[in-house]
Design an enzyme around this catalytic site. Structure first.
Site, PDB file in Angstrom:
ATOM      1  N   PRO A   2      73.399  66.601  35.334  1.00 23.80           N
ATOM      2  CA  PRO A   2      72.169  65.856  35.047  1.00 23.80           C
ATOM      3  C   PRO A   2      72.245  65.166  33.689  1.00 23.80           C
ATOM      4  O   PRO A   2      72.652  65.776  32.708  1.00 23.80           O
ATOM      5  CB  PRO A   2      71.095  66.947  35.023  1.00 23.80           C
ATOM      6  CG  PRO A   2      71.722  68.177  35.566  1.00 23.80           C
ATOM      7  CD  PRO A   2      73.196  68.042  35.363  1.00 23.80           C
ATOM      8  N   GLU A   3      71.885  63.880  33.645  1.00 25.44           N
ATOM      9  CA  GLU A   3      71.815  63.167  32.381  1.00 25.44           C
ATOM     10  C   GLU A   3      70.348  62.881  32.072  1.00 25.44           C
ATOM     11  O   GLU A   3      69.461  63.324  32.790  1.00 25.44           O
ATOM     12  CB  GLU A   3      72.664  61.883  32.477  1.00 25.44           C
ATOM     13  CG  GLU A   3      74.128  62.215  32.765  1.00 25.44           C
ATOM     14  CD  GLU A   3      75.084  61.038  32.636  1.00 25.44           C
ATOM     15  OE1 GLU A   3      74.704  60.005  32.056  1.00 25.44           O
ATOM     16  OE2 GLU A   3      76.228  61.165  33.110  1.00 25.44           O
ATOM     17  N   LYS A  55      68.347  65.557  27.343  1.00 26.65           N
ATOM     18  CA  LYS A  55      68.535  66.403  28.523  1.00 26.65           C
ATOM     19  C   LYS A  55      67.690  67.677  28.452  1.00 26.65           C
ATOM     20  O   LYS A  55      67.838  68.575  29.280  1.00 26.65           O
ATOM     21  CB  LYS A  55      70.015  66.748  28.678  1.00 26.65           C
ATOM     22  CG  LYS A  55      70.909  65.497  28.741  1.00 26.65           C
ATOM     23  CD  LYS A  55      72.377  65.878  28.773  1.00 26.65           C
ATOM     24  CE  LYS A  55      73.253  64.663  28.514  1.00 26.65           C
ATOM     25  NZ  LYS A  55      74.687  65.020  28.420  1.00 26.65           N
TER      26      LYS A  55
END
Ligand SMILES: [Zn+2]
Length: 258
Positions: A2-3, A55
């Protein structure tokens, strides 16, 4: 992995599901949280805000308590209508927050912690983050200041991944940003002008916002993981090589990124 766009999109969906809604239950099924008594400590408290920074994701409860989460490589946030099947195995659920209509679930982690609101703002892991690429107004001056304080022999791509310079950009958006800006990710910071560095960030921001709209799934990379294939701009061959101390693979077209 995930970014920032994935987390930004998750924060928006979680916000819609929880803020201003009555919380029916909070569960922490994973054994590592068994002694933390979060269900008791959070019982009866409403969620007044959900926000993200890079993040990191924060669920802010009334009474100065905040859940701080960072998914790193393998974690995931799911927001489901009650009764709908979860997208991942319930055995991996760390946190389940239920309202009448929704179930908000964090799968895996590794960071999920309950802290006071003020600590969530001053915690060193969070305080040292650079400006958020997805902030309403990107702080260009702070970004350039941090970039110039960094080691100027560092490659641009490597520097863009460092969350202390700018937060939210991960390996995918690093490669895409350098490509859209026409900048070689291997070029040393000393040889990158302020204007060029800003071009890379401005290139990636609208793409990340669009991806966030699509729940982090709408991604049609131009160079990321396309090594050996033709460049969509010049037809040259896209290359891949590990970069920086962490040896994260960078993707670029030597034909049109100088
Ligand atoms: Zn090219």
């Amino acid at each position: 992995m995930p970014e920032g766009d994935t987390i930004y999109g998750a924060a928006r969906r979680i916000r819609a599901a929880l803020v201003g809604k009555e919380i029916a239950s909070i569960e922490t099924p994973h054994a590592r949280f068994a002694r933390d008594r979060w269900p008791e400590r959070l019982s009866g408290r409403a969620v007044h805000a959900v926000d993200s920074r890079g993040k990191h994701l924060f669920i802010r409860f009334d009474g100065d308590l905040t859940l701080h989460s960072h998914l790193r490589m393998s974690g995931w946030w799911g927001v489901y209508e009650r009764g709908r099947r979860w997208g991942r195995s319930p055995s991996r659920a760390w946190l389940v927050i239920r309202t009448d209509r929704h179930e908000v679930v964090q799968f895996g982690g590794p960071v999920l912690e309950l802290m006071t609101d003020s600590r969530s703002r001053f915690d060193h892991r969070i305080a040292r983050l650079g400006p958020d690429v997805l902030a309403e107004e990107f702080d260009e001056a702070a970004f350039l200041r941090r970039l110039r304080e960094d080691d100027q022999s560092r490659g641009l791509g490597d520097a863009l991944l460092d969350q202390r310079n700018v937060c939210g950009i991960g390996n995918l958006w690093k490669a895409e940003g350098c490509f859209v800006a026409g900048l070689d990710p291997w070029r040393r910071l000393a040889e990158v002008s302020d204007e060029e560095a800003l071009t890379a960030v401005h290139a990636v921001r609208p793409l990340m916002l669009r991806s966030a709209e699509g729940g982090g799934h709408v991604r049609e990379p131009m160079v990321f993981e396309r090594h050996g294939r033709p460049c969509p701009r010049c037809g040259g061959t896209i290359r891949a090589r590990g970069q920086g101390d962490d040896n994260r693979t960078t993707y670029w077209c030597p034909g049109c990124q100088a």
